[in-house]
Enzyme design. Sequence first.
Site, short mmCIF file in Angstrom:
data_model
loop_
_atom_site.label_atom_id
_atom_site.label_comp_id
_atom_site.label_asym_id
_atom_site.label_seq_id
_atom_site.Cartn_x
_atom_site.Cartn_y
_atom_site.Cartn_z
N THR A 1 -8.66 6.64 -1.98
CA THR A 1 -9.99 6.07 -2.20
C THR A 1 -11.07 7.13 -1.98
O THR A 1 -12.17 7.00 -2.52
CB THR A 1 -10.23 4.87 -1.26
N LYS B 1 -14.87 8.35 -3.77
CA LYS B 1 -16.12 8.63 -3.05
C LYS B 1 -16.66 10.01 -3.43
O LYS B 1 -17.87 10.18 -3.62
CB LYS B 1 -15.88 8.57 -1.53
N LYS C 1 0.70 14.29 1.50
CA LYS C 1 -0.65 14.61 0.99
C LYS C 1 -0.83 16.12 0.78
O LYS C 1 -1.82 16.56 0.22
CB LYS C 1 -1.70 14.07 1.95
N HIS D 1 0.80 -1.23 0.00
CA HIS D 1 0.00 0.00 0.00
C HIS D 1 0.83 1.28 0.00
O HIS D 1 0.27 2.36 0.17
CB HIS D 1 -0.93 0.06 1.21
N LYS E 1 -8.56 13.85 4.88
CA LYS E 1 -7.74 12.64 4.87
C LYS E 1 -6.73 12.80 5.99
O LYS E 1 -6.64 13.87 6.59
CB LYS E 1 -7.04 12.43 3.51
N ARG E 2 -5.98 11.73 6.30
CA ARG E 2 -4.95 11.88 7.31
C ARG E 2 -4.02 13.04 6.93
O ARG E 2 -3.76 13.28 5.75
CB ARG E 2 -4.15 10.58 7.45
N1 GPU Z 1 -2.41 3.52 3.37
BR1 GPU Z 1 1.14 1.82 4.11
C1 GPU Z 1 -2.88 3.82 4.63
O1 GPU Z 1 -4.00 4.31 4.78
N2 GPU Z 1 -2.11 3.55 5.71
C2 GPU Z 1 -0.90 2.97 5.60
O2 GPU Z 1 -0.22 2.74 6.61
C3 GPU Z 1 -0.46 2.64 4.31
C4 GPU Z 1 -1.19 2.94 3.21
C5 GPU Z 1 -3.27 3.84 2.22
C6 GPU Z 1 -2.57 4.59 1.09
O3 GPU Z 1 -1.89 5.70 1.61
C7 GPU Z 1 -3.63 5.02 0.09
O4 GPU Z 1 -3.06 5.63 -1.01
C8 GPU Z 1 -4.44 3.80 -0.35
O5 GPU Z 1 -5.54 4.21 -1.11
C9 GPU Z 1 -4.94 3.01 0.84
O6 GPU Z 1 -3.88 2.68 1.72
C10 GPU Z 1 -5.63 1.72 0.44
O7 GPU Z 1 -4.85 1.00 -0.46
#
Ligand code: GPU
Length: 833
Positions: free
Chosen positions: A678, A682, A573, A374, A567-568
């Site tokens: 994601t 949405k 970001k 991810h 978002k976080r």
């Molecule tokens: N993502 Br690694 C998180 O939310 N937390 C994490 O620790 C890691 C990845 C996210 C990605 O930042 C995001 O781009 C992606 O859409 C999501 O995972 C699901 O794949």
Amino acid sequence: VQASIPEPQRAAWEKHTVKNFEDQDGFERAVVRHVETTLARSLFNCDEKAAYAATSLAFRDRLITDWNRTQQQQTFSDTKRVYYLSLEFLMGRALDNAMLNVGLKDTAKAGLADLGFRIEDIITQENDAALGNGGLGRLAACFLDSLASLNYPAWGYGLRYRYGIFKQEIIDGYQVEVPDYWLDFNPWEFPRHDVTVDIQFYGNVRKSTDADGKNISVWEGGEVVQAVAYDVPIPGYATPTTNNLRLWSSKASGGEFDFQKFNNGDYESSVADQQRAETISAVLYPNDNLERGKELRLKQQYFWVAASLYDIVRRFKKSRRGWSEFPEQVAIQLNDTHPTLAIVELQRILVDIEGLPWDQAWNIVTNTFGYTNHTVLPEALEKWPVGLLQNLLPRHLQIIFDINLFFLQLVEKKFPDDREILRRVSIVEESQPKMIRMAYLAIVGSHKVNGVAELHSDLIQTTIFKDFVAIYGPDKFTNVTNGVTPRRWLHQANPRLSELIASKCGGNGFLTDLTKLAKLEQFAGDKEFRKEWAEIKYANKVRLAKHIKNTLGVTVNPASLFDIQVKRIHEYKRQQMNIFGVIHRYLALKKMSPNERKKQQPRVSIFGGKAAPGYWMAKQIIHLINSVGSVVNNDSDIGDLLKVIFLEDYNVSKAEIICPASDISEHISTAGTEASGTSNMKFVLNGGLIIGTCDGANIEITREVGESNIFLFGNLSEDVEDLRHAHTYGSHAIDSDLDAVFQEIEKGTFGTPHDFGALVAAVRQHGDYYLVSDDFHSYIETHRLVDEAYRNQDEWVSKCITAVARMGFFSSDRCINEYAESIWNVEPLPIKE
Ligand code: GPU
């Protein structure tokens, strides 16, 4: 021991089997019964909390009968199951979703009204199940929804954290974390005190021989903690399939206290042992895209993985098949590297406990696992110090060394004259201290590795995992672009839009086949339809404006352009770029004559998101946003032309209010850093457009909706490396508009300049790693284009309708079907009524 009822008595059971409510009368009866018996209350003593509890219990009863039937039929049919291992499941609320999935929300609404309650007031009583940080955890929740809705036999496995992600309060503009004790009342879980697993930690490994004289390893000593299962039913949409999410909770092994110690008068230490055991599942680590290598985190990982594998193996053994059939019965998906120890644990079970030869065991293991990556951010790639593993899991470390040995032998055979590649791909990093690279272990132990959007999957194959593509060939690596569930993110969050769409798409079929949205496109030019569409968007903005008024006391005009970034909070970001852009807009407005100002498009810039408690820079960004807000929002020159809002405590249930209310949303990560994103999906699905960089799924969204229905800007990922290099070794002139923003900050316009010094210095002095200055000009220009496009409302609404019509690809149903076909090799199993 068989606990089933003998044949002659079964008729009695069938006669009395539970009949669930089907209509309003039955629903009300169920609610009143739960109020009067389960809750021991009455009509003189029933507040909204109690009504929520009774309503949930009424729906839970329904889910549970479906759940039982699903589990029975899945066991009986003996087909392959998927196990989704994730340390995070960001589920949000369950009641609304359950009502919609079983198709009885209107019934419940009428019933609750009859009993004296408004359904919205009841739904909002529920605590979010916030067992996750951000996108990764929410993706797992969308996947569970799709797996059940598509009738796949699937279980989720996770941890039952006593504290989910913290609640965020904003005090004097700063984030303050408050613990999220969400379990005070949770009707959606079933404790399974009979489903427990003893999990071993620490201890020693002794070499020995078995009865046949074969060398074996015995892991003994150390301490034992008990895992207790809690089951959460996961209903599919418009199907009886109800899957299981099993969450493990930690407990001291052998009951409440160590009675030995207790009786010896060592009361304190027996309580301490108990607390130490319970600490394992006490709290979710609040980091997103960052791993900090804490021992307790490793303990959580092993505890959860070992309990889950024990459970999976126990279930497999009931089928009485040979071990070679394990991968035909079981697919395990690793959600990032957090569950990678499962690979080692299964190898240990097969070799040490079941006595299989190493190679045969390893073949089973690699055919069982799939690994999803991810992120490419280096600080998020998990590595564990060898010493830590040696102490906590001594046998597992040996197995990792052996896995590495065999792997390096394979590499050496393939690249005989290349010493460098061995060093680069070794699972053991020869650093000081030595580290285990979990992503490498996950690749070596899986049959498929996937990224989560095309660009991301390309990047992992050409950068961080390049050597592994050379070793294994390209077929081991694949892409599965993320998706979101249209049930929660359209139907539940935006019921009016969902209804309008249904009226043009031949009913609710688009909720289970999102490509049916395509039928909408022919109405993009329809005046009447556009009007209805725009009215719904406006109503959703009014709803958000009310939320803003209620929580922050700030009045925003719903007729303004709503520009949202939720978002976080993370430097990659680039919320900092957004707020710098807002300051730029503010300065421009201040310079204008009153007449010029009147021609400007009014805007509300809305931010939301949590910063990891230890992420200082992210907290500085939150502070700057709030500081700018308190200046701009109180400037009488500006009025409605610009408002700056920071929404407190962004979470799933708030996202359900926020996503339907955007005109434009921001997905502006430095190219190459956001694996997918994601929320971009949405927002578009809810009829908002996007301003974004060429990153993650934005690229595929552009391909689907068309370049004229999205606002892209900024440098491309292939240029990032050179730009960074130039920052470090060339002369780095920062953008002049951005420089003006910095000067304003330094003048003290938004409070003590020193408070924001680090944010400015990151760009000016520390190499601007995230390319804020490089992208600033095109960012500002593109926002100007957004304003311009928004002026022509007919065309804007047409763009929104067209974009929604072309979003069919981004359903998590499509995504899950791809996993099922290309990674898991599992088939749906429809459940018979
Ligand atoms: N993502 Br690694 C998180 O939310 N937390 C994490 O620790 C890691 C990845 C996210 C990605 O930042 C995001 O781009 C992606 O859409 C999501 O995972 C699901 O794949």
